[in-house]
Design a protein around this motif. Structure first.
Motif, mmCIF file in Angstrom:
data_model
loop_
_atom_site.group_PDB
_atom_site.id
_atom_site.type_symbol
_atom_site.label_atom_id
_atom_site.label_comp_id
_atom_site.label_asym_id
_atom_site.label_seq_id
_atom_site.Cartn_x
_atom_site.Cartn_y
_atom_site.Cartn_z
ATOM 1 N N UNK A 1 0.808 -1.240 0.023
ATOM 2 C CA UNK A 1 -0.027 0.112 -0.024
ATOM 3 C C UNK A 1 0.712 1.214 0.161
ATOM 4 N N UNK A 2 1.252 1.884 -1.114
ATOM 5 C CA UNK A 2 1.880 3.084 -1.437
ATOM 6 C C UNK A 2 1.163 3.766 -2.273
ATOM 7 N N UNK A 3 0.911 5.187 -1.686
ATOM 8 C CA UNK A 3 0.284 6.264 -2.592
ATOM 9 C C UNK A 3 1.055 7.172 -3.323
ATOM 10 N N UNK A 4 0.876 7.252 -4.596
ATOM 11 C CA UNK A 4 1.670 7.844 -5.525
ATOM 12 C C UNK A 4 0.872 8.959 -6.313
ATOM 13 N N UNK A 5 1.616 10.228 -6.548
ATOM 14 C CA UNK A 5 0.886 11.380 -6.930
ATOM 15 C C UNK A 5 1.737 12.115 -7.868
ATOM 16 N N UNK A 6 1.262 12.467 -9.109
ATOM 17 C CA UNK A 6 2.140 13.599 -10.136
ATOM 18 C C UNK A 6 1.937 14.848 -9.601
ATOM 19 N N UNK A 7 0.726 15.138 -8.917
ATOM 20 C CA UNK A 7 0.272 16.270 -8.479
ATOM 21 C C UNK A 7 -0.376 16.420 -7.034
ATOM 22 N N UNK A 8 -0.371 17.377 -6.282
ATOM 23 C CA UNK A 8 -0.831 17.362 -4.915
ATOM 24 C C UNK A 8 -2.025 16.872 -4.755
ATOM 25 N N UNK A 9 -2.919 17.187 -5.799
ATOM 26 C CA UNK A 9 -4.581 16.628 -5.787
ATOM 27 C C UNK A 9 -4.561 15.028 -5.730
ATOM 28 N N UNK A 10 -3.653 14.490 -6.216
ATOM 29 C CA UNK A 10 -3.840 13.163 -6.481
ATOM 30 C C UNK A 10 -3.442 12.361 -4.901
ATOM 31 N N UNK A 11 -3.011 13.112 -4.098
ATOM 32 C CA UNK A 11 -3.090 12.683 -2.765
ATOM 33 C C UNK A 11 -4.361 12.816 -1.796
ATOM 34 N N UNK A 12 -5.011 13.497 -2.408
ATOM 35 C CA UNK A 12 -6.185 13.693 -1.386
ATOM 36 C C UNK A 12 -7.478 12.961 -1.967
ATOM 37 N N UNK A 13 -8.471 12.771 -0.902
ATOM 38 C CA UNK A 13 -9.627 11.575 -1.011
ATOM 39 C C UNK A 13 -10.820 12.100 -0.366
ATOM 40 N N UNK A 14 -11.758 12.159 -0.900
ATOM 41 C CA UNK A 14 -13.019 12.500 -0.052
ATOM 42 C C UNK A 14 -13.590 11.190 0.814
ATOM 43 N N UNK A 15 -13.015 10.206 0.732
ATOM 44 C CA UNK A 15 -13.554 9.013 1.734
ATOM 45 C C UNK A 15 -12.238 8.256 2.185
ATOM 46 N N UNK A 16 -12.593 7.549 3.070
ATOM 47 C CA UNK A 16 -11.387 6.488 3.691
ATOM 48 C C UNK A 16 -11.953 5.248 4.086
#
Length: 534
Positions: free
Chosen positions: A349-364
């Motif tokens: 489980x590793x989160x990757x993002x090209x932009x800041x917005x891709x590290x954010x989510x509206x649910x967990x």
């Protein structure tokens, strides 16, 4: 095959060349199937609409982010430089074609690690689906690539997870008799998540093509994403070194350095731990984080906890430099050697993002095992009647629910590490009742089914304890035990901020906290791991 762009409103994300061609080919195959069946073409696109959301999914872009000639490398030069430098360092003394070593082919005369094999769509059950570990062990061993058995003598196994088993082996004709970890897991070609078979939920692709310096191009051998990340962390001691990958038929295997292992002959284990899997195969044991605790008591002095926590932060910082954030911190996912040198062993489980917005989510995702990482904002939401009912009605410890709470995975990674650090120092997780109760157990066990609790009395009592802790997380200051140093207390206060707006991420600010790294000033003999008591 000719490329096909999806009709409006679908547009493909900016993928790497190899993955873009793969999706175009899948679309063509799906359209041809619909044409042959005289069915609407739109149904083919509807089946693929989940793929349109694969922005910043690492396997779809990693090859081109490393390749200096690609469009993506030019678009993200700083990230490209980090990835390229680390990837090239992992190839010193070998070439890329020596990483994926299974030479075998499928019925269509295509190697299992090839681009063309990625069009297969399969589904494999978990170890429990296979009848449990006892039944799965001989199956995994018998079906691993024959080349592994030519290269290694498998001497036993050391652990297992939901889907994989880790064997122990030694290179044949190696006088050093050095042991290696051989991690075997079911192999899911990428189409398994693009066009999943019946009964399988679509996830993200998990295989990516190797970059071959001097050749580049497309259709290079594919390896698991976890193996790719191990190549990129090759120079960091907080991760095991990857030696080879064997992708064969139903299974994939990664051969890595064996870290934190205790041999079956280790006197600390005692005879009950020497288990026989089959003739001449032994059960090894790894010393992991859970071995630091007895009930709610920690076996570590603060300076020992400091070394483990500091090195876990070092691992997180190594990943952060590549826009990767680890979100599966657990005492089960790292091991230590005799000097408490710490290795992160599971990168699922590793989160990757090209932009800041891709590290954010509206649910967990919330599950009982994540209760130890409960945040104030999630606790507030779970107190509302709608979620409280769903939480109470979760059937067992394997159940989970998605809760509508904003989350930043860069913060969440830090929060997880903070909770781990707090437990290393205190023996229990933040805001947990420090007193041990046999009927309550650990905070994560409130959904465990008890044989002596047919009417759920103990289970409801456990849930009340969990909800009382959630209220403390929302309203009470963080409790710090007497005897904890001021530097340590300050570090915990900073990392476990109840105000989400002030909560830190994995970054240089946290790494600069004075408490981290203080183990360097402690004599090495004091930083030995506690004795294993079984």
């Amino acid at each position: 095959m000719a490329a096909h762009n999806p009709p409006p409103p679908f547009t493909w994300p900016p993928w790497g060349t190899d993955f873009q061609e793969f999706i175009d080919d899948v679309v063509e195959l799906e359209l041809a199937a619909k044409d042959h069946a005289h069915e609407p073409r739109r149904e083919a696109y509807d089946k693929l609409q989940h793929v349109c959301w694969w922005y910043s999914v690492l396997p779809t872009v990693i090859h081109d982010l490393i390749d200096p000639r690609s469009v993506l490398a030019g678009r993200y030069p700083a990230l490209h430089q980090v990835l390229y430098r680390r990837y090239m360092a992992s190839l010193v003394g070998r070439n890329a074609y020596q990483i994926s070593k299974c030479p075998h082919e499928n019925d269509n005369e295509e190697r299992y690690d090839s681009y063309f094999h990625q069009f297969y769509s399969v589904n494999h059950g978990s170890i429990s689906d296979r009848g449990g570990l006892k039944q799965a062990l001989p199956v995994f061993h018998a079906n691993m690539c024959d080349q592994i058995n030519r290269d290694f003598l498998v001497t036993g196994y050391i652990g297992s997870g939901s889907y994989g088993i880790v064997f122990v082996g030694q290179k044949r004709n190696d006088p050093s008799q050095k042991s290696y970890a051989i991690k075997i897991e079911p192999y899911l070609p990428n189409n398994s998540d693009v066009v999943p078979v019946s009964g399988k939920t679509a996830g993200h692709p998990s295989q990516a093509p190797l970059f071959v310096p001097g050749i580049g191009g497309i259709h290079n051998p594919y390896i698991p994403m976890e193996a790719y990340i191990l190549l990129l962390t090759h120079q960091c001691k907080r991760f095991p070194r990857l030696h080879a990958v064997y992708t064969h038929d139903e299974f994939k295997a990664m051969v890595m350095d064996l870290r934190g292992a205790m041999a079956p002959s280790d006197p600390d284990l005692g005879t009950p731990w020497i288990k026989v899997w089959s003739e001449h195969k032994e059960r090894y044991y790894s010393y992991g984080g859970f071995d630091f605790f007895r009930a709610k008591f920690t076996l570590l002095h603060e300076y020992q906890a400091n070394k483990v926590a500091s090195q876990l932060l070092e691992a997180a910082m190594c990943l952060k430099d590549m826009n990767l954030y680890y979100t599966d911190f657990s005492h089960a996912n790292y091991v230590v050697d005799e000097q408490l040198n710490t290795t992160l062993i599971d990168l699922g489980l590793v989160q990757f993002g090209l932009h800041t917005r891709y590290f954010r989510s509206h649910h967990v995702l919330h599950a009982p095992n994540y209760e130890k990482f409960m945040t104030p904002e999630l606790a507030v939401e779970l107190a509302k009647p709608h979620w409280a009912d769903q939480d109470e009605n979760m059937e067992n410890s394997s159940s989970s629910i998605f809760v509508e709470v904003p989350i930043d995975y860069r913060q969440y990674s830090m929060w997880q590490l903070a909770c781990i650090t707090y437990q290393l120092v205190h023996g229990f997780v933040p805001w947990e009742d420090p007193k041990w109760d046999d009927d309550i157990g650990l905070v994560t066990e409130y959904k465990v089914e008890l044989r002596d609790d047919p009417h759920g009395v103990k289970r409801r009592r456990r849930l009340r304890k969990v909800r009382a802790r959630r209220q403390r997380i929302i309203n009470a200051p963080l409790p710090i035990a007497e005897g904890v140093s001021q530097d340590c207390a300050d570090a915990l206060y900073i990392m476990l901020q109840q105000d989400q707006a002030r909560r830190p991420r994995v970054d240089d600010t946290v790494a600069a906290i004075p408490w981290f790294g203080q183990w360097n000033y402690i004599p090495p003999k004091k930083c030995r791991r506690p004795r294993f008591w079984g």
